[in-house]
Design an enzyme around this catalytic site. Structure first.
Site, short mmCIF file in Angstrom:
data_model
loop_
_atom_site.label_atom_id
_atom_site.label_comp_id
_atom_site.label_asym_id
_atom_site.label_seq_id
_atom_site.Cartn_x
_atom_site.Cartn_y
_atom_site.Cartn_z
N ASN A 7 0.87 -1.18 0.00
CA ASN A 7 0.00 0.00 0.00
C ASN A 7 0.91 1.22 0.00
O ASN A 7 1.49 1.57 1.02
CB ASN A 7 -0.89 -0.04 1.26
CG ASN A 7 -1.77 1.20 1.38
OD1 ASN A 7 -1.85 2.00 0.45
ND2 ASN A 7 -2.41 1.34 2.54
N LYS A 10 0.17 4.31 -0.43
CA LYS A 10 -0.43 5.53 0.16
C LYS A 10 -0.11 6.75 -0.71
O LYS A 10 -0.03 6.62 -1.93
CB LYS A 10 0.05 5.68 1.62
CG LYS A 10 -0.20 4.39 2.44
CD LYS A 10 0.00 4.56 3.90
CE LYS A 10 -0.26 3.23 4.61
NZ LYS A 10 -0.14 3.32 6.06
N HIS A 16 -9.60 1.24 4.98
CA HIS A 16 -8.32 1.48 5.66
C HIS A 16 -8.53 2.48 6.80
O HIS A 16 -9.30 3.43 6.67
CB HIS A 16 -7.29 2.01 4.65
CG HIS A 16 -5.90 1.99 5.21
ND1 HIS A 16 -5.45 2.95 6.08
CD2 HIS A 16 -4.88 1.10 5.07
CE1 HIS A 16 -4.20 2.65 6.44
NE2 HIS A 16 -3.84 1.53 5.84
N GLU A 59 -5.72 -4.95 10.61
CA GLU A 59 -4.66 -3.99 10.88
C GLU A 59 -4.98 -3.22 12.16
O GLU A 59 -5.75 -2.25 12.12
CB GLU A 59 -4.56 -2.97 9.73
CG GLU A 59 -4.28 -3.57 8.39
CD GLU A 59 -3.69 -2.52 7.44
OE1 GLU A 59 -2.55 -2.69 7.02
OE2 GLU A 59 -4.37 -1.52 7.16
N GLY A 91 2.26 2.10 10.96
CA GLY A 91 3.24 3.17 10.84
C GLY A 91 3.93 3.53 12.15
O GLY A 91 4.61 4.54 12.26
N SER A 145 3.12 -2.37 10.49
CA SER A 145 4.55 -2.50 10.75
C SER A 145 5.13 -3.88 10.43
O SER A 145 5.99 -4.37 11.16
CB SER A 145 4.87 -2.08 12.19
OG SER A 145 4.48 -0.74 12.40
P1 PGA Z 1 2.70 0.13 7.80
O1 PGA Z 1 1.27 0.39 7.12
O2 PGA Z 1 3.23 -1.15 7.22
O3 PGA Z 1 3.52 1.33 7.40
O4 PGA Z 1 2.48 0.05 9.26
C1 PGA Z 1 0.36 -0.66 6.93
C2 PGA Z 1 -0.90 -0.13 6.30
O5 PGA Z 1 -1.31 0.99 6.59
O6 PGA Z 1 -1.55 -0.84 5.50
#
Ligand code: PGA
Length: 265
Positions: free
Chosen positions: A10, A12, A99, A171, A177, A226
């Site tokens: 993803n 973003k 999300h 998630e 993040g 993460s």
């Molecule tokens: P991250 O994001 O791996 O940076 O924690 C995961 C996501 O938002 O799908």
């Protein structure tokens, strides 16, 4: 039943067109075929991503292109929005819905999300449906209820076959993040709980005489939050984890390809 693992990047609101194109070209060189590789670039990079990821290929590696959002209505006066039909017309195969960043920053409620799911599926676009609890909800021991509500409002309007078009991504919001991941027990027990919810709702509705496999058995449930090269293998080895939704670590080839390799086999 062996379920093929899925690893989704993803991206973003990251990457220019050139950056997106070159990362896709690198990803095409990966030879893992036991993993479905998917990427979700921004809208402006989707069409190129389809041309590079889904069409031309020397080694046969297919990278499926996923949109990060969709509008719930089919068309009309919604300035700035993108419809299912538009995504379909450029070859996008699926879309991320629910999300936590969309829920939080764009006020997307469970009922809006449920409409988006319906619209995507009407156009035969696969759905990666995200669910997850806030830290306070986990601390108050309310996390199972939160996930149950998100799934039942978001997905239980579907019929026993439409649910085949859905992948669920668990998630926990506090892990996205932040560098914090849920531990293996927390992940496995939630994934098992989610599979059980789908089982209770859909499995008995399937036509036994045609030998359809149960919806809950073929459902892929991804973990996100993460996931990094150093924890991917352990997470992907859990019984009810069928891959990952990767944010930060999907933005560079070294990390993302290591995570994809960890899902192989
Ligand atoms: P991250 O994001 O791996 O940076 O924690 C995961 C996501 O938002 O799908």
């Amino acid at each position: 039943m062996k379920r093929k693992k899925i690893v989704v990047g993803n991206w973003k609101m990251n990457m220019t067109m050139d950056q997106s194109n070159s990362l896709i070209k690198e990803l095409k060189s990966i030879s893992e075929n036991d993993v479905e590789i998917k990427i979700a670039p921004s809208f402006t990079n989707l069409h190129n991503a389809v041309l590079l990821g889904q069409l031309s290929s020397s080694n046969g590696q297919y990278i499926e292109v996923v949109a990060q959002n969709i509008h719930s209505e089919e068309r009309g006066a919604y300035t700035g929005e993108i419809s299912a039909e538009m995504l379909k017309s450029i070859g996008v195969k699926s879309v991320i819905i629910g999300h936590s960043e969309r829920r939080k920053y764009f006020n997307e409620t469970d009922s809006i999300l449920s409409k988006k799911v319906k619209t995507a599926i009407k156009y035969n676009i696969g759905v990666i449906f995200c669910v997850g609890e806030e830290l306070s909800e986990r601390e108050n021991n309310n996390h199972f209820n939160v996930i149950k509500d998100q799934i039942s409002i978001g997905l239980f309007d579907l019929d026993a076959y439409e649910i085949n078009k859905v992948v669920i991504a668990y998630e926990p919001v506090w892990a996205i993040g932040t560098g914090k991941t849920a531990n293996s027990n927390q992940i496995q027990e939630m994934h098992e709980f989610i599979r059980e919810l789908v089982k209770d709702k859909f499995d008995h509705l399937r036509n036994k005489s045609t030998n359809d496999s149960a919806a809950s058995e073929s459902l892929r449930i991804l973990y996100g939050g993460s996931v990094k090269p150093n924890n991917a293998k352990e997470i992907f080895s859990l019984q009810d984890v069928d891959g990952g939704l990767i944010g930060g670590a999907s933005l560079n080839f070294a990390d993302f390809s290591t995570i994809i390799k960890a899902a192989n086999g």
